[in-house]
Design an enzyme around this catalytic site. Structure first.
Site, mmCIF file in Angstrom:
data_model
loop_
_atom_site.group_PDB
_atom_site.id
_atom_site.type_symbol
_atom_site.label_atom_id
_atom_site.label_comp_id
_atom_site.label_asym_id
_atom_site.label_seq_id
_atom_site.Cartn_x
_atom_site.Cartn_y
_atom_site.Cartn_z
ATOM 1 N N GLU A 1 -34.633 11.408 -37.721
ATOM 2 C CA GLU A 1 -33.593 11.562 -38.739
ATOM 3 C C GLU A 1 -32.438 12.442 -38.288
ATOM 4 O O GLU A 1 -31.342 12.376 -38.831
ATOM 5 C CB GLU A 1 -34.191 12.103 -40.042
ATOM 6 C CG GLU A 1 -34.850 13.458 -39.935
ATOM 7 C CD GLU A 1 -36.347 13.328 -39.694
ATOM 8 O OE1 GLU A 1 -37.085 14.170 -40.175
ATOM 9 O OE2 GLU A 1 -36.753 12.366 -39.019
ATOM 10 N N ASP B 1 -3.343 0.331 -14.430
ATOM 11 C CA ASP B 1 -2.011 -0.151 -14.101
ATOM 12 C C ASP B 1 -1.472 0.719 -12.973
ATOM 13 O O ASP B 1 -1.999 1.803 -12.696
ATOM 14 C CB ASP B 1 -1.119 -0.049 -15.352
ATOM 15 C CG ASP B 1 0.250 -0.647 -15.131
ATOM 16 O OD1 ASP B 1 0.379 -1.532 -14.270
ATOM 17 O OD2 ASP B 1 1.204 -0.219 -15.810
ATOM 18 N N ASP C 1 -0.188 2.045 -19.755
ATOM 19 C CA ASP C 1 0.800 2.689 -20.632
ATOM 20 C C ASP C 1 1.879 1.749 -21.128
ATOM 21 O O ASP C 1 2.792 2.160 -21.830
ATOM 22 C CB ASP C 1 1.454 3.870 -19.906
ATOM 23 C CG ASP C 1 2.242 3.433 -18.664
ATOM 24 O OD1 ASP C 1 2.145 2.243 -18.285
ATOM 25 O OD2 ASP C 1 2.938 4.278 -18.071
ATOM 26 N N ASN D 1 -42.404 17.769 -39.537
ATOM 27 C CA ASN D 1 -41.215 17.044 -39.107
ATOM 28 C C ASN D 1 -39.946 17.867 -39.317
ATOM 29 O O ASN D 1 -39.056 17.913 -38.466
ATOM 30 C CB ASN D 1 -41.126 15.727 -39.886
ATOM 31 C CG ASN D 1 -40.155 14.756 -39.273
ATOM 32 O OD1 ASN D 1 -40.220 14.484 -38.082
ATOM 33 N ND2 ASN D 1 -39.240 14.230 -40.072
#
Length: 853
Positions: free
Chosen positions: A287, A329, A590, A683
């Protein structure tokens, strides 16, 4: 009528202005306001389709419907219904906080449409009712007569009718760093766009009048931006977390059904069996994983911000750490996107300063202030000192040259600067040192060969010629530009950044291959690849890729590291081909032309100052556009994942082992081995002990190679460490039942103590692949673990212990439990190396997918 039903003119640059106006149903003298209004209704506003935006409710539901979230939600609700209101509320609260933080962090991406608007002009100058006037950019329609001047951002795709010394910067669209000459002419071939203006490009020099042919989504800009409207699939991290959730769901369901069925068959009370099974399910459920994941990723985002990396999507941090290939690029990322004077070359091919100095004088006195002239002036900054302008002939784009008359005292010299093929034919002499000698056809051919060689090195050239001036100063005429002296060539480059080569080497050491995906000339790309240390024996061009099927491309991309003359969709094809080969692909870009690839990549990276389209499509924005910043981000991503993996490993070992032992014991013991409330307390305390995980240290080995979830290795770990925990649980059972003849309450208390001690103390062993004493835990993790351990061990000896059904065990029982815990920890340390051993599946360079923390 929607824009979908009115597609733009495809490859409009192959048309003449009259053909375009006929196709658009208008003239070449502008529109009337009434006609413009009708066209606005027909074609729609000159804006992009709105990006696909997921509302907050749908974003929350998408996360809530993940298997792991559903398990936690059901476990929390059942816990509250069966009497453990506090435990159930804690589970639901953790889930709510995790989903809320994740949703808020990713909510920043919904501003994509606004980012798009920032990258284009807000006003445009068009001719309406016979006169030019400024209008809002979104009111521009096909058929408008558009006037663009130096400094303007082109608002729509258009066909040039007339121009004067006009150049446009198209780096954001094509990756080409040099300004492109634009003029009214029919194209020389189908790929010649010198007569076309494209939305999003920037006017560098001169002025042009053009007829608008495409607006909004029908423009090249709009086609690239439309990638933002596509729904993005799950990222590698989200896919892996989904798979892990399904594994936990199956295990939990199977355990609950088996335990409940066996106990009912053996005649155990149904209600007690049901409550016990539910408690087991809660105990198996990780959890805290959503909270550990969100907090760890958020801390990673904060640390990355200090390293000049802004995270738009939390899961991208893990994906950055898992990245095995980075596509980038060229312009602005590997290079500075600033043209520089690389060489000043004499007629014989040797280096000489005079051509660069004369070029700087001409650029200073009569240049157009474009990128080449700026580079000349920067390359020979003092050359123009004392010179003044006596006359000039502005650069003529049809003749491809221009000239100035420079004066300094009694000295007067005509300097001609232009394209080599245009200047050379005007030269009858050439300079050789301090002497002047005739220039015949052989000498002309030699210069052309120099130009070709420089071009093969990725350098763009401008020729410089001169002529002594003996008359009075006046404006230059074409006849004056005859019988010139050839002075030499100026060669220009967009040089790599000083940090590029070292950063690429750093990425390679981290197991990340780099590939250049550029819209620039393959020759230029090949030169750059060599300069930054990449193997580029061959460069695949856009035309090569167009002929390949997807399967063939997936084969070719493995061996090619450089690609040139790529269209935007071809960049995304390469990214997808790499993904099909099993790579986790990042893309750094970009420009507008990078948007589809940024969207297709597992991790899209852009830079501060990039176009709004690129920033909107990216998951991560780099405040410094250097690759070494990417390397820092990769290290942080791997550090973050290593800490998440620690929690998963811990849950897969002692926690799972204890729950399985409990399930097995419940089937054979005449009493419950642990009450449901004791299981839930176990737990809860165990989860509290792990709150320090997001703050824990990570060894350098864990950040050395790409990190990914590997379910087979996790199952291997659980298959070794889980049963080990169960073996010592069964030894505890045996000692309590047959050696000490413990009562049910003594049994539960003693096993609770053994369970808590083994679960919490083993954290310090399995948090690292090294010896615990050589890689110490962070004080925060140490504190959270020891505090939880002290509470667990002390609880049975306090009045509160009776509330949970605990009793004080005999001293001999406590001593036996302590001995078993020590023995378990020694065995866990001994088997740890076997449990974390790398499998056969490796990453590039032989490194494991998941090297452990």
């Amino acid at each position: 009528m929607s824009t979908d039903s009115t597609p733009g003119l495809h490859r409009f640059w192959r048309l003449s202005p009259s053909q375009a106006s006929e196709a658009l149903g208008c003239g070449l003298d502008g529109l009337t306001e009434a006609d413009a209004e009708r066209r606005l209704q027909r074609y729609g506003h000159n804006a992009d389709s709105p990006s696909h935006v997921v509302g907050p409710l749908r974003a929350v539901l998408r996360r809530l419907l993940e298997p792991l979230s559903l398990i936690l939600l059901v476990a929390g609700i059942i816990s509250m219904v069966t009497g453990d209101e506090i435990g159930g509320a804690i589970i639901v609260l953790i889930l709510t906080l995790s989903i809320g933080l994740d949703t808020v962090q990713e909510g920043h991406a919904v501003k994509a449409a606004e980012e798009l608007r920032r990258s284009v002009a807000l006003k445009a100058e068009v001719k309406r009712d016979g006169a030019y006037r400024e209008i809002d950019v979104d009111a521009v329609v096909p058929g408008d007569l558009l006037r663009v001047r130096a400094g303007d951002i082109v608002p729509a795709d258009a066909l040039i009718i007339e121009s004067k010394a006009f150049t446009a910067g198209e780096a954001a669209l094509t990756g080409e760093p040099y300004p492109v000459t634009k003029q009214a002419s029919l194209p020389s071939d189908e790929n010649d766009t010198s007569n076309a203006l494209f939305r999003g490009s920037v006017a560098q020099t001169g002025e042009a009048v053009a007829i608008v042919v495409n607006t909004g989504p029908n423009t090249m800009f709009g086609a690239a931006a439309s990638a933002l409207a596509e729904t993005q699939g799950r990222t590698p991290f989200e896919r892996d977390l989904h798979e892990f959730g399904l594994v936990i769901a199956r295990l939990t369901l199977a355990l609950v059904v088996i335990v409940l069925a066996v106990r009912v068959v053996f005649g155990r009370p149904v209600l007690d069996s049901l409550l016990f099974s539910v408690a087991l399910a809660v105990g198996l459920t990780p959890e805290l994983l959503p909270m550990i994941t969100t907090v760890t990723l958020s801390r990673g985002a904060l640390r990355m911000a200090k390293r000049k990396v802004i995270v738009k999507r939390l899961a991208a941090i893990h994906d950055l750490g898992a990245m095995s290939v980075l596509c980038t690029d060229k312009t602005g990322t590997l290079t500075s996107a600033e043209i520089t004077l690389a060489r000043s070359v004499a007629p014989d091919g040797s280096d000489a300063s005079r051509p660069g100095e004369l070029g700087a004088i001409a650029a200073t006195l009569g240049g157009d202030r474009g990128s080449l002239d700026t580079a000349l002036m920067a390359g020979a900054a003092q050359a123009a000192a004392g010179w003044s302008l006596g006359g000039q002939q502005a650069f003529d784009f049809s003749r491809r040259l221009g000239s100035v008359l420079a004066m300094r005292g009694a000295d007067q010299i005509l300097i001609v600067k232009g394209a080599p093929e245009a200047v050379i034919v005007l030269c009858t002499q050439q300079r050789r040192g301090e002497t002047i000698e005739p220039m015949d056809e052989t000498a002309h051919a030699a210069v052309r060969e120099h130009v070709r060689v420089l071009a093969s090195e990725g350098l763009r050239t401008v020729a410089i010629a001169s002529k002594p001036w003996s008359g009075a100063p006046r404006e230059i005429e074409t006849d004056d530009e005859q019988e010139l002296i050839f002075e030499g060539l100026c060669a220009f480059a967009d040089p790599p950044k000083p940090t590029a080569a070292a950063a690429i080497a750093q990425l390679a050491r981290a197991g990340i291959a780099l590939k250049i995906l550029s819209g620039d000339d393959p020759v230029v790309v090949k030169r750059l690849a060599g300069l930054v240390g990449l193997k580029a024996d061959r460069v695949l061009s856009g035309s090569d890729i167009a002929e390949l099927s997807d399967d063939a491309l997936a084969v070719q991309v493995r061996s090619a590291d450089a690609f040139g003359r790529l269209a935007p969709d071809q960049k995304s094809r390469i990214v997808k081909a790499l993904q099909a080969s099993g790579e986790v692909v990042g893309f750094l870009g970009d420009g507008i032309n990078d948007a589809p690839a940024l969207k297709a990549a597992d991790i899209g990276l852009s830079v501060d100052g990039a176009t709004g389209v690129a920033q909107s499509a990216a998951d991560i924005i780099l405040l410094a556009s250097d690759l070494d910043v990417v390397a820092d981000g990769v290290e942080e991503g791997r550090r973050t994942f290593a800490n998440i993996l620690k929690y998963v490993r811990m849950g897969a070992s002692s926690n799972v082992g204890n729950m399985l032992s409990m399930a097995a014991a419940s089937m054979v013991l005449p009493f419950l081995p642990m009450l449901p409330t004791q299981i839930l307390l176990n737990n809860l305390l165990y989860d509290l002990s792990e709150l320090g995980i997001p703050f824990d240290r990570v060894s350098p080995q864990a950040t050395a190679r790409p990190q990914r979830w590997d379910m087979k290795r996790l199952m291997r770990f659980a298959a070794i460490m889980g049963p080990l925990s169960s073996v010592f649980d069964f030894l505890t059972f045996g000692a309590l039942l047959y050696l000490f003849h413990a009562t049910p309450d003594e049994f539960r208390t003693a096993w609770f103590l053994e369970s808590m001690a083994t679960q919490i103390l083993v954290i310090f062993i399995i948090r690292t692949n090294a010896r615990p004493w050589s890689n110490r835990a962070d004080p925060m993790l140490t504190a959270s673990s020891l505090v939880a351990l002290v509470v667990a061990l002390g609880l049975p000896f306090t009045p509160a212990g009776a509330w949970f059904g605990f009793v004080v065990p005999p001293v001999i029982v406590l001593a036996t439990i302590a001995a078993l815990v020590v023995a378990y920890l020694v065995c866990a340390e001994g088997l740890k190396s076997l449990a974390v051993r790398s499998g056969r599946r490796t990453q590039r360079g032989g490194a494991p997918h998941n090297a452990g923390p």
